[in-house]
Design an enzyme around this catalytic site. Sequence first.
Site, PDB file in Angstrom:
ATOM      1  N   VAL A  15       3.976   5.330   0.694  1.00  0.00           N
ATOM      2  CA  VAL A  15       3.436   4.995  -0.671  1.00  0.00           C
ATOM      3  C   VAL A  15       1.940   5.433  -0.589  1.00  0.00           C
ATOM      4  O   VAL A  15       1.592   5.844  -1.708  1.00  0.00           O
ATOM      5  CB  VAL A  15       3.506   3.535  -0.694  1.00  0.00           C
ATOM      6  N   GLU A 128       2.564  -5.756  -7.775  1.00  0.00           N
ATOM      7  CA  GLU A 128       3.851  -5.471  -8.240  1.00  0.00           C
ATOM      8  C   GLU A 128       4.610  -4.838  -7.460  1.00  0.00           C
ATOM      9  O   GLU A 128       5.909  -4.693  -7.596  1.00  0.00           O
ATOM     10  CB  GLU A 128       3.265  -4.840  -9.594  1.00  0.00           C
ATOM     11  N   LYS A 204      11.114 -10.469  -0.700  1.00  0.00           N
ATOM     12  CA  LYS A 204      11.286 -10.397  -2.159  1.00  0.00           C
ATOM     13  C   LYS A 204      11.480 -11.703  -2.988  1.00  0.00           C
ATOM     14  O   LYS A 204      11.167 -11.855  -3.755  1.00  0.00           O
ATOM     15  CB  LYS A 204      11.991  -8.954  -2.437  1.00  0.00           C
TER      16      LYS A 204
HETATM   17  N1  LIG Z   1       8.602   2.971   0.995  1.00  0.00           N
HETATM   18  C1  LIG Z   1       8.794   2.348  -0.145  1.00  0.00           C
HETATM   19  O1  LIG Z   1       9.659   2.723  -1.022  1.00  0.00           O
HETATM   20  C2  LIG Z   1       7.979   1.015  -0.544  1.00  0.00           C
HETATM   21  C3  LIG Z   1       8.467   0.448  -1.489  1.00  0.00           C
HETATM   22  C4  LIG Z   1       7.820  -0.798  -2.005  1.00  0.00           C
HETATM   23  C5  LIG Z   1       6.971  -1.315  -0.944  1.00  0.00           C
HETATM   24  N2  LIG Z   1       6.856  -0.680   0.110  1.00  0.00           N
HETATM   25  C6  LIG Z   1       5.736  -1.355   1.053  1.00  0.00           C
HETATM   26  O2  LIG Z   1       4.590  -0.344   0.969  1.00  0.00           O
HETATM   27  C7  LIG Z   1       4.008  -0.622   2.259  1.00  0.00           C
HETATM   28  C8  LIG Z   1       3.720   0.673   3.104  1.00  0.00           C
HETATM   29  O3  LIG Z   1       5.120   1.205   2.999  1.00  0.00           O
HETATM   30  P1  LIG Z   1       5.204   2.851   3.377  1.00  0.00           P
HETATM   31  O4  LIG Z   1       6.819   2.876   3.199  1.00  0.00           O
HETATM   32  O5  LIG Z   1       4.384   3.657   2.723  1.00  0.00           O
HETATM   33  O6  LIG Z   1       5.086   2.711   4.969  1.00  0.00           O
HETATM   34  P2  LIG Z   1       4.775   4.033   6.069  1.00  0.00           P
HETATM   35  O7  LIG Z   1       5.266   3.527   7.365  1.00  0.00           O
HETATM   36  O8  LIG Z   1       5.248   5.285   5.531  1.00  0.00           O
HETATM   37  O9  LIG Z   1       3.107   3.898   5.522  1.00  0.00           O
HETATM   38  C9  LIG Z   1       2.228   3.178   6.414  1.00  0.00           C
HETATM   39  C10 LIG Z   1       1.238   3.783   7.098  1.00  0.00           C
HETATM   40  O10 LIG Z   1       0.240   2.772   7.481  1.00  0.00           O
HETATM   41  C11 LIG Z   1      -0.436   3.541   8.484  1.00  0.00           C
HETATM   42  N3  LIG Z   1      -1.149   2.331   9.452  1.00  0.00           N
HETATM   43  C12 LIG Z   1      -0.475   1.344  10.214  1.00  0.00           C
HETATM   44  N4  LIG Z   1      -1.323   0.733  10.658  1.00  0.00           N
HETATM   45  C13 LIG Z   1      -2.650   0.886  10.252  1.00  0.00           C
HETATM   46  C14 LIG Z   1      -3.916   0.746  10.502  1.00  0.00           C
HETATM   47  N5  LIG Z   1      -4.325  -0.356  11.200  1.00  0.00           N
HETATM   48  N6  LIG Z   1      -4.968   1.315   9.650  1.00  0.00           N
HETATM   49  C15 LIG Z   1      -4.734   2.242   8.953  1.00  0.00           C
HETATM   50  N7  LIG Z   1      -3.367   2.800   8.666  1.00  0.00           N
HETATM   51  C16 LIG Z   1      -2.417   2.239   9.353  1.00  0.00           C
HETATM   52  C17 LIG Z   1       0.941   4.062   9.473  1.00  0.00           C
HETATM   53  O11 LIG Z   1       0.361   4.889  10.259  1.00  0.00           O
HETATM   54  C18 LIG Z   1       1.638   4.739   8.183  1.00  0.00           C
HETATM   55  O12 LIG Z   1       0.968   6.029   7.836  1.00  0.00           O
HETATM   56  C19 LIG Z   1       4.657  -1.644   2.906  1.00  0.00           C
HETATM   57  O13 LIG Z   1       4.411  -2.848   2.568  1.00  0.00           O
HETATM   58  C20 LIG Z   1       6.127  -1.530   2.504  1.00  0.00           C
HETATM   59  O14 LIG Z   1       6.810  -2.694   2.588  1.00  0.00           O
HETATM   60  C21 LIG Z   1       7.252   0.404   0.455  1.00  0.00           C
HETATM   61  N1  LIG Z   2      12.537  -0.782   2.095  1.00  0.00           N
HETATM   62  C1  LIG Z   2      12.349  -1.060   0.770  1.00  0.00           C
HETATM   63  C2  LIG Z   2      11.407  -0.394   0.054  1.00  0.00           C
HETATM   64  C3  LIG Z   2      10.989  -1.003  -1.248  1.00  0.00           C
HETATM   65  O1  LIG Z   2      10.437  -2.147  -1.190  1.00  0.00           O
HETATM   66  C4  LIG Z   2      13.725  -0.769   0.188  1.00  0.00           C
HETATM   67  O2  LIG Z   2      14.653  -0.248   0.552  1.00  0.00           O
HETATM   68  O3  LIG Z   2      14.118  -1.316  -1.104  1.00  0.00           O
HETATM   69 NA    NA Z   3       8.016  -4.193  -8.966  1.00  0.00          NA
END
Ligand SMILES: NC(=O)c1ccc[n+]([C@@H]2O[C@H](COP(=O)([O-])OP(=O)(O)OC[C@H]3O[C@@H](n4cnc5c(N)ncnc54)[C@H](O)[C@@H]3O)[C@@H](O)[C@H]2O)c1
Ligand SMILES: N[C@@H](CCO)C(=O)O
Ligand code: NA
Length: 433
Positions: A15, A128, A204
Amino acid sequence: MTGTLKVALLGCGTVGSAVLRALQEQADDLGARIGCPVEVAGVAVRRPSHHPDVPAHLLTTDAHGLVTRDDVDLVVEVIGGIEPARSLMLAAFAAGKSVVSANKALLAEDGVVLHAAAAEAGVDLYYEAAVAGAIPILRPLRESLVGDQLSRIVGIVNGTTNYILSRMAETGAGFGEALAEATELGYAEADPTADVDGFDAAAKAAILASLAFHTPVAAADVHREGISTVTATDVARAAEIGCTVKLLAICERVPGNGSATGDSVAVRVHPAMIPTSHPLASVGGAFNAVFVEAESAGQLMFYGQGAGGEPTASAVLGDLVAVARNRVTGAPGPGVTGYANLAVRPMAETPTRYHVSLDVADKPGVLASVAQEFAQHGVSISTVRQTGRGDAATLVIVTHSAPDAALSATINALREMPAVRGVTSVLRVEGLQ
Ligand SMILES: NC(=O)c1ccc[n+]([C@@H]2O[C@H](COP(=O)([O-])OP(=O)(O)OC[C@H]3O[C@@H](n4cnc5c(N)ncnc54)[C@H](O)[C@@H]3O)[C@@H](O)[C@H]2O)c1
Ligand SMILES: N[C@@H](CCO)C(=O)O
Ligand code: NA
């Protein structure tokens, strides 16, 4: 504020990297929409060498130092997990900075404390992206529908499990194969058991219920079952009765009907069969949908991409612009209240319906003895169907609605019956006439 809005980005994974790209590529448009220029002040990461595409002068491993820097106006938290995300958010609020987050796990665990800290600091906390990715659902609940009385929300809010169930139903793919694809596509959480075991959907559901019913609901209040027990047999049985299997998040306001305890809320996440004619049945792949029932608005359906870097970044950026506009005008947006403070009703008391398949001995009296077991537990049967004969006989039973505890006690009793060779499929049913 210095005249240019400066954003601290915490985390640069799936993200975060999509948010950073959009902030860099669309800076002019975003600035015009906000009413002042916007730029990235810094990007906190764990290992700078893993981010060759990010300008080196922006990278830091000191997330706390970045959040509290004087020139930072707004913090975007996309690290995920509880700590250090919680401490970083609290530090941001204490330093008078608004926060945009995608972190459902944290909001569902500690939303009350975080909202209180933001309110005390007079800043915004928007998230959101935390529920149903790109789909606008939290702001509609917080703002557009805040004048209505909501009675029920049923959602497909986890893209990974919906992708897996869709692949199992459509192509007969195995569970592991479909999960590997979902991970590769960037849908799954860092630990995919959060998706598969329903923790992500439960978080959620807690957030949705809190906003819909103006009541603090935490992830621990949500009855949670994942999809790891869903078998090919379950999927096939569902198809036989014109249904499909989905992992549903269900948030209900239960009328107290004048009782001393008053209204309560019931919040649950579990796989269920739904008719293929149901609006949620056609939600395939990583798509999400949230079906809302409100007293005056009636039924509303929100549909779109629930996971993945770009769609999630859209929701993050929408919040970023909203929060930045509030910053420009000098007043935070509407807060979140838990004034209704309704009790959470246990799953055992929540009415549900079951679909049960039993391998039975095809002998006189077996059907009667099985029906007797349901009756003894106060569970009424809606339909019974027998397939096969002799050693291959299967009884497929759909119940009427009954307290969940009565249904699960019936299943336990059936497993002990000598005439029942095996209980081969048990799934709840939603939306069936
Ligand atoms: N991937 C999706 O589709 C999605 C959708 C909605 C919400 N989210 C939420 O978004 C957030 C991020 O998800 P993501 O999929 O990008 O995860 P991800 O694991 O790809 O990215 C998280 C990043 O944060 C870094 N990180 C961890 N600890 C850290 C610290 N102390 N300081 C700096 N960086 C640090 C990690 O190295 C990693 O690169 C989560 O809360 C997830 O639930 C993800
Ligand atoms: N891991 C979550 C990302 C979106 O919140 C999913 O699969 O829906
Ligand atoms: Na949303």
